[in-house]
Design a protein around this motif. Structure first.
Motif, PDB file in Angstrom:
ATOM      1  N   PHE A 129       0.834  -1.198   0.000  1.00 41.58           N
ATOM      2  CA  PHE A 129       0.000   0.000   0.000  1.00 41.58           C
ATOM      3  C   PHE A 129       0.872   1.253   0.000  1.00 41.58           C
ATOM      4  CE2 PHE A 129      -2.389   3.416   1.919  1.00 41.58           C
ATOM      5  CZ  PHE A 129      -3.647   3.300   1.341  1.00 41.58           C
ATOM      6  N   THR A 130       1.908   1.266   0.829  1.00 35.96           N
ATOM      7  CA  THR A 130       2.791   2.435   0.910  1.00 35.96           C
ATOM      8  C   THR A 130       3.495   2.686  -0.421  1.00 35.96           C
ATOM      9  OG1 THR A 130       3.128   2.020   3.265  1.00 35.96           O
ATOM     10  CG2 THR A 130       4.735   3.434   2.162  1.00 35.96           C
ATOM     11  N   ARG A 131       3.963   1.600  -1.056  1.00 35.08           N
ATOM     12  CA  ARG A 131       4.593   1.762  -2.376  1.00 35.08           C
ATOM     13  C   ARG A 131       3.597   2.295  -3.392  1.00 35.08           C
ATOM     14  NH1 ARG A 131       7.633  -4.093  -2.352  1.00 35.08           N
ATOM     15  NH2 ARG A 131       9.427  -3.512  -1.061  1.00 35.08           N
ATOM     16  N   ALA A 132       2.362   1.809  -3.296  1.00 33.16           N
ATOM     17  CA  ALA A 132       1.342   2.244  -4.254  1.00 33.16           C
ATOM     18  C   ALA A 132       1.042   3.736  -4.088  1.00 33.16           C
ATOM     19  CB  ALA A 132       0.065   1.426  -4.059  1.00 33.16           C
ATOM     20  N   LEU A 133       1.067   4.230  -2.846  1.00 31.67           N
ATOM     21  CA  LEU A 133       0.851   5.656  -2.634  1.00 31.67           C
ATOM     22  C   LEU A 133       1.855   6.486  -3.423  1.00 31.67           C
ATOM     23  CD1 LEU A 133       0.128   5.959   1.210  1.00 31.67           C
ATOM     24  CD2 LEU A 133      -1.512   6.179  -0.651  1.00 31.67           C
ATOM     25  N   ALA A 134       3.081   6.017  -3.475  1.00 34.96           N
ATOM     26  CA  ALA A 134       4.142   6.772  -4.136  1.00 34.96           C
ATOM     27  C   ALA A 134       4.133   6.595  -5.654  1.00 34.96           C
ATOM     28  CB  ALA A 134       5.502   6.358  -3.581  1.00 34.96           C
ATOM     29  N   PHE A 163      -3.716   2.977   9.495  1.00 34.97           N
ATOM     30  CA  PHE A 163      -4.503   4.086  10.031  1.00 34.97           C
ATOM     31  C   PHE A 163      -4.286   5.369   9.237  1.00 34.97           C
ATOM     32  CE2 PHE A 163      -3.506   1.177  13.515  1.00 34.97           C
ATOM     33  CZ  PHE A 163      -4.775   0.893  13.988  1.00 34.97           C
ATOM     34  N   ALA A 164      -5.321   6.216   9.245  1.00 39.16           N
ATOM     35  CA  ALA A 164      -5.199   7.518   8.589  1.00 39.16           C
ATOM     36  C   ALA A 164      -4.021   8.303   9.152  1.00 39.16           C
ATOM     37  CB  ALA A 164      -6.504   8.309   8.765  1.00 39.16           C
ATOM     38  N   HIS A 165      -3.704   8.077  10.422  1.00 39.32           N
ATOM     39  CA  HIS A 165      -2.570   8.755  11.069  1.00 39.32           C
ATOM     40  C   HIS A 165      -1.248   8.469  10.356  1.00 39.32           C
ATOM     41  CE1 HIS A 165      -2.277  11.289  14.537  1.00 39.32           C
ATOM     42  NE2 HIS A 165      -3.322  10.738  15.099  1.00 39.32           N
ATOM     43  N   GLU A 166      -1.170   7.337   9.642  1.00 43.87           N
ATOM     44  CA  GLU A 166       0.087   6.945   9.004  1.00 43.87           C
ATOM     45  C   GLU A 166       0.249   7.508   7.604  1.00 43.87           C
ATOM     46  OE1 GLU A 166       1.229   2.643  10.023  1.00 43.87           O
ATOM     47  OE2 GLU A 166      -0.959   2.626  10.221  1.00 43.87           O
ATOM     48  N   LEU A 167      -0.806   8.050   7.030  1.00 46.15           N
ATOM     49  CA  LEU A 167      -0.754   8.462   5.629  1.00 46.15           C
ATOM     50  C   LEU A 167       0.204   9.618   5.391  1.00 46.15           C
ATOM     51  CD1 LEU A 167      -4.521   8.206   4.622  1.00 46.15           C
ATOM     52  CD2 LEU A 167      -2.679   6.596   4.106  1.00 46.15           C
ATOM     53  N   ASP A 168       0.383  10.480   6.410  1.00 46.15           N
ATOM     54  CA  ASP A 168       1.254  11.636   6.179  1.00 46.15           C
ATOM     55  C   ASP A 168       2.734  11.256   6.140  1.00 46.15           C
ATOM     56  OD1 ASP A 168       1.748  11.158   8.842  1.00 46.15           O
ATOM     57  OD2 ASP A 168       0.838  13.012   9.571  1.00 46.15           O
ATOM     58  N   GLN A 169       3.038   9.987   6.311  1.00 52.77           N
ATOM     59  CA  GLN A 169       4.418   9.530   6.147  1.00 52.77           C
ATOM     60  C   GLN A 169       4.779   9.375   4.670  1.00 52.77           C
ATOM     61  OE1 GLN A 169       6.908   8.576   8.783  1.00 52.77           O
ATOM     62  NE2 GLN A 169       5.540  10.132   9.612  1.00 52.77           N
ATOM     63  N   ALA A 170       3.746   9.301   3.823  1.00 55.28           N
ATOM     64  CA  ALA A 170       3.998   9.128   2.387  1.00 55.28           C
ATOM     65  C   ALA A 170       4.482  10.439   1.774  1.00 55.28           C
ATOM     66  CB  ALA A 170       2.720   8.680   1.684  1.00 55.28           C
ATOM     67  N   ALA A 171       5.485  10.348   0.908  1.00 54.92           N
ATOM     68  CA  ALA A 171       6.027  11.544   0.257  1.00 54.92           C
ATOM     69  C   ALA A 171       5.026  12.145  -0.718  1.00 54.92           C
ATOM     70  CB  ALA A 171       7.323  11.207  -0.464  1.00 54.92           C
ATOM     71  N   ARG A 172       4.156  11.315  -1.259  1.00 51.27           N
ATOM     72  CA  ARG A 172       3.121  11.798  -2.167  1.00 51.27           C
ATOM     73  C   ARG A 172       1.973  10.797  -2.165  1.00 51.27           C
ATOM     74  NH1 ARG A 172       2.496   8.976  -6.391  1.00 51.27           N
ATOM     75  NH2 ARG A 172       1.261  10.604  -7.378  1.00 51.27           N
ATOM     76  N   THR A 173       0.863  11.180  -2.711  1.00 51.88           N
ATOM     77  CA  THR A 173      -0.294  10.293  -2.805  1.00 51.88           C
ATOM     78  C   THR A 173      -0.765  10.243  -4.258  1.00 51.88           C
ATOM     79  OG1 THR A 173      -1.759  12.148  -2.267  1.00 51.88           O
ATOM     80  CG2 THR A 173      -1.076  10.729  -0.440  1.00 51.88           C
ATOM     81  N   PRO A 174      -1.527   9.205  -4.633  1.00 55.23           N
ATOM     82  CA  PRO A 174      -2.001   9.087  -6.021  1.00 55.23           C
ATOM     83  C   PRO A 174      -2.941  10.227  -6.398  1.00 55.23           C
ATOM     84  CG  PRO A 174      -2.187   6.988  -4.853  1.00 55.23           C
ATOM     85  CD  PRO A 174      -1.885   8.025  -3.818  1.00 55.23           C
ATOM     86  N   ASP A 175      -3.087  10.415  -7.711  1.00 56.08           N
ATOM     87  CA  ASP A 175      -4.021  11.424  -8.204  1.00 56.08           C
ATOM     88  C   ASP A 175      -5.460  11.047  -7.861  1.00 56.08           C
ATOM     89  OD1 ASP A 175      -1.749  12.518  -9.412  1.00 56.08           O
ATOM     90  OD2 ASP A 175      -2.069  11.360 -11.236  1.00 56.08           O
ATOM     91  N   HIS A 176      -5.749   9.762  -7.919  1.00 53.53           N
ATOM     92  CA  HIS A 176      -7.120   9.286  -7.721  1.00 53.53           C
ATOM     93  C   HIS A 176      -7.085   8.032  -6.857  1.00 53.53           C
ATOM     94  CE1 HIS A 176     -11.289   8.599  -8.301  1.00 53.53           C
ATOM     95  NE2 HIS A 176     -11.223   7.744  -9.308  1.00 53.53           N
TER      96      HIS A 176
END
Length: 882
Positions: A722-727, A758-771
């Motif tokens: 999931f984390t890789r997919a965010l990037a 958790f939503a709390h962990e999402l801000d660790q991602a350097a970027r998020t997908p467009d959609h």
């Protein structure tokens, strides 16, 4: 005869008892401290020379400590009597080097009486006797003088004394006093308005390893109240109250009750606030503490104001309390009382007296709290409204809300950014009321836009990796799985639920000390929105926007005021304001819609019950449609700028919006900001979580609809994937169970192969997908905080840079979700934007998905022709499917 290991010298025994009493007193346990002091006095009476210099000096120390303890148990006047006894002991020959401690204790009791300037004079006298004084006495004097200076608002001198105290305490091996000084420095930061720094200092103090006490709990709770986290503050205050009640700390118990009253006021529990403030006032009155009694009366006045008590009855008490605060030099409290009096004068049509009082109060100081500053803006605007100067009143509101946005920008924690909006609630409501009073649609747009979702205009803060936070989240993840396995065992769940609450509180607190990284983005103008509407909802005039413009688009901004709902409609025909009736009338049918959708989603529901639920759903949908959509008279694609009360509407299930593209955003600024994000990459990643029927089929079908993509299922569908997919992904589809955490929305989560994310962990991602598409459960839900700030998994993704999120606002059957999502992706991959694709895919289905943010579409050159949905055989042969 002394027992084994017991001192035979009574004086030595008395010294040991004294040290233990000091430790108990410092830990705010006055009852055991008093008992030890009495034992020590008896031991001195038994020594060989009870009137000798050593015995007199020890008795003086004990008497001074006893004065502090007795003042905590019975009031400061009893403590002063004991200090008179200590003075006689010094006259009789007690060691004069102890006089620094003596004057320090007199100063402490002056603080208890609220006589702060007298207290500082006593501390100054103590400092003159520092030569030969112990590190303990010197640190105590600096700590207490710094506290008195803080209460008087002299923050610069307070910080100097507290900083000196940390050094003296550290060098003199006094960890308790070092902790207290560092903690109080955090409180100075709080009074300066730097809440992240305040919490950071308090955390640094806690890291010294000294046990938390009731005072530190109270201080931290006050910071949380100022930050808007009133539920978290009340939780801490409830724990502090239990400690203070058990240890008979009457003063601290009253302070805790008073802070809980402030929390209740923020939560609109006026009756509860008045009850708590009355209890606190009575405690302070019994102790003879007039300063704190006045503070409790001030909170009672605020409760009376909120309860709508006749303003004429509030005026004289407010003016009296203000005069008393002025006499005590408590400027902030005096200003609050003055503002209450001015508001009362305005409401009884004594506008000139109100204006004179506001002029006397003067302009806000640079260290003034946000709550007092916004209250002043509100009263000033209210006065101008009553005088018929609407334009001046509107400028006051705009200035106040701009100050609030700057305040929110100081925080790096999304939790605090959204919570702080509560302080602007009354000012925002007045701004909207003024705009509606003007009858100008442009005024309503500006007022509503500034009133809502300021946090969406703040740049996201991505905190550095924190080992402690990671460990806490790992424990929470494991605990969540344990709770899943104990769903039927209520006895074992209770301690687990308590521990989960503790972990969530600790994880959230780790982020509260983060500092913001920039100011809020400017609000978009009405002209920019009208221009976007003319371009079909796109910020630039490309071929795609021209095609959408030919079909038409409307923006409907819903606005609530005084219990009534209005809609500001912006379309090709211009801008117009529509009255929609009472908000309360539409909330119940919305609730019934969601309840019926949850019933219909059950896979084994008997046919008769399903038919009944569908009829009920249809009736509720008709009522919501008639209340919200039909009066708008629009048949075009729709952008809904939703007020918090409408955050759970399944828009696509309303009769007038069947097959109509709808995008939902918290503000026009949030919508256009998302629309202006030019990245619209095609790369697809699909993840299927555990224990979800047809999740694997859905993920493979989604990838096949695009002709390529990465699919993760089984053990591969974990948090790492999931984390890789965010990037990496342009489009991320997640078919996994999830939970919206209503009380603590940043702990809303997705269930993956290796546990919850958790939503709390999402801000660790350097970027998020467009959609991002969240196809299971209710992950489009958001908790609306006071101040109209919505927070949930989808809203977090949008704040972090995702352009568009599709998620459900009610339960969806597994078969319906899979079929809908495959159809949706086929249309999306063929070039439809996310709102249009979703509208077509759900037109004939009971599927309460909503498109949040703006719309996502692949670039025209990358989009292929639409094709029929793939068959089951095609899924196995789809190229690029992992």
């Amino acid at each position: 005869m002394a027992g084994p290991g017991q001192p035979t010298d009574p004086l030595r025994a008395a010294r040991e008892l004294y040290q233990r009493a000091v430790a108990e007193s410092s830990a705010l346990r006055p009852v055991p401290a008093a008992r030890l002091i009495r034992q020590a006095m008896i031991a001195i009476d038994r020594c060989a020379d009870p009137t000798g210099p050593d015995a007199l000096s020890l008795r003086a120390r004990l008497t001074m400590t006893h004065a502090k303890v007795v003042s905590e148990l019975h009031g400061a006047d009893r403590g002063l009597v004991l200090l008179d006894e200590a003075q006689r002991l010094f006259d009789a020959g007690a060691d004069s080097r102890l006089l620094a401690g003596f004057y320090n204790q007199r100063g402490v009791l002056m603080i208890r009486f609220g006589r702060l300037r007298e207290a500082i004079a006593e501390f100054d006298e103590a400092e003159r006797r520092f030569a030969g004084a112990s590190a303990l006495d010197r640190a105590n004097v600096l700590l207490n003088r710094g506290t008195a200076e803080m209460l008087l608002g002299d923050l610069a001198r307070s910080a100097r004394d507290l900083s000196r105290c940390t050094v003296v305490a550290r060098d003199g091996d006094q960890p308790m006093l070092q902790w207290m000084a560092l903690h109080n420095l955090g409180y100075v930061d709080f009074l300066r308005g730097d809440l992240p720094r305040a919490l950071q200092r308090m955390d640094e103090a806690a890291d010294l390893g000294v046990a938390e006490n009731a005072v530190s709990m109270l201080d931290r709770a006050r910071v949380l109240v100022e930050a808007g986290l009133y539920r978290e503050a009340d939780d801490a205050l409830a724990r502090a109250s239990a400690v203070t009640r058990a240890d008979r700390l009457t003063q601290e118990l009253g302070e805790a009750e008073l802070e809980r009253a402030r929390c209740a006021l923020i939560a609109d529990d006026v009756a509860g606030a008045r009850r708590l403030a009355s209890a606190a006032r009575n405690r302070f009155r019994r102790r003879g503490n007039d300063a704190w009694r006045r503070t409790a009366e001030l909170v009672l006045l605020q409760g009376d104001l909120a309860a709508g008590r006749p303003s004429g009855r509030l005026l004289e008490p407010a003016l009296r309390v203000r005069a008393e605060f002025v006499a005590d030099g408590l400027i902030g409290a005096a200003r609050t009382a003055g503002l209450i009096a001015a508001e009362a004068l305005i409401r009884i049509d004594q506008q000139q007296r109100a204006a004179d009082l506001l002029a006397e109060l003067g302009r806000a100081g640079k260290d003034e709290s946000i709550t007092i500053g916004l209250h002043a803006r509100y009263v000033g605007a209210l006065l101008q409204q009553r005088r018929g100067r609407r334009g001046v009143a509107q400028r006051q509101v705009r200035s106040g809300l701009a100050e609030l946005a700057s305040y929110q920008a100081r925080f790096g924690s999304l939790d605090l950014q959204t919570a702080a909006a509560v302080h602007g609630r009354r000012l925002a409501e007045l701004g909207i009321a003024l705009a509606l009073e003007s009858g100008k649609a442009s005024d309503v747009f500006s007022a509503a836009e500034q009133a809502r979702a300021a946090s969406t205009r703040l740049p996201p803060v991505r905190p550095a990796a924190d080992e402690t936070t990671a460990e806490l989240i790992a424990e929470l993840r494991q605990l969540t799985e344990t709770l899943r396995g104990a769903e039927q065992d209520h006895g074992s769940r209770e301690p687990l639920l308590r521990r989960r609450h503790e972990l969530e509180r600790a994880i959230a607190a780790r982020r509260w000390s983060l500092t913001g990284v920039g100011d809020a983005r400017p609000l978009v103008s009405l002209g920019e929105v009208q221009d976007a509407v003319s371009r079909g909802g796109q910020p630039s005039a490309d071929a795609g926007s021209r095609a959408r413009a030919s079909t038409g688009i409307s923006v409907a901004m819903f606005v609530g005021s005084a219990g009534a709902l209005h809609a500001l409609v912006i379309d090709a025909g211009g801008i117009h304001l529509v009255g929609l009736g009472a908000i309360a009338d539409v909330l119940e049918p919305i609730r019934r819609m969601r309840a019926d959708l949850d019933v219909v989603a059950q896979p084994l529901l008997p046919t008769g019950l399903r038919a009944t639920a569908m009829r009920s759903l249809g009736r509720s949908a008709e009522l919501v449609d008639e209340a919200l959509i039909r009066p708008l008279h629009t048949d075009s694609s729709l952008v809904v700028i939703s007020t918090g009360a409408l955050g759970q509407v399944p828009w696509g299930q309303l009769p007038s919006l069947r097959a109509v593209p709808v995008a939902v955003a918290p503000s026009a600024t949030a919508w256009l900001t998302a629309a202006r994000r030019t990245r619209q990459r095609r790369r697809l990643v699909a993840i299927s979580g555990p224990d979800l029927a047809r999740a694997g089929h859905e993920a493979k079908g989604v990838a096949a609809a695009w002709g390529s993509g990465e699919v993760y299922e089984g053990a591969q569908a974990d948090r790492t994937s999931f984390t890789r997919a965010l990037a990496r992904a342009g489009v991320l589809h997640v078919a996994a169970h999830g939970v919206h955490h209503t009380e603590n929305p940043l702990f809303s989560c997705l269930r993956l192969a290796d546990g919850m994310l958790f939503a709390h962990e999402l801000d660790q991602a350097a970027r998020t997908p467009d959609h991002v598409i969240l196809s299971a459960c209710e992950l489009g839900l958001a908790t609306v905080r006071p101040g109209d700030e919505a927070l949930g998994l989808a809203s977090v993704l949008l704040r972090l840079g995702t352009r568009s999120v599709v998620a459900g606002v009610a339960r969806v059957g597994d078969d319906v979700a899979a079929d809908t999502m495959i159809d949706y992706h086929r249309r999306l991959a063929a070039g439809s934007d996310s709102a249009a694709a979703l509208a077509q895919a759900t037109a004939d289905r009971v599927a309460p998905f909503v498109c949040f943010g703006s719309t996502y579409a692949v670039r025209p050159s990358a989009a292929g022709p639409a094709s029929a949905p793939p068959s089951a055989g095609d899924l196995e042969r789809a190229p690029g499917v992992a």
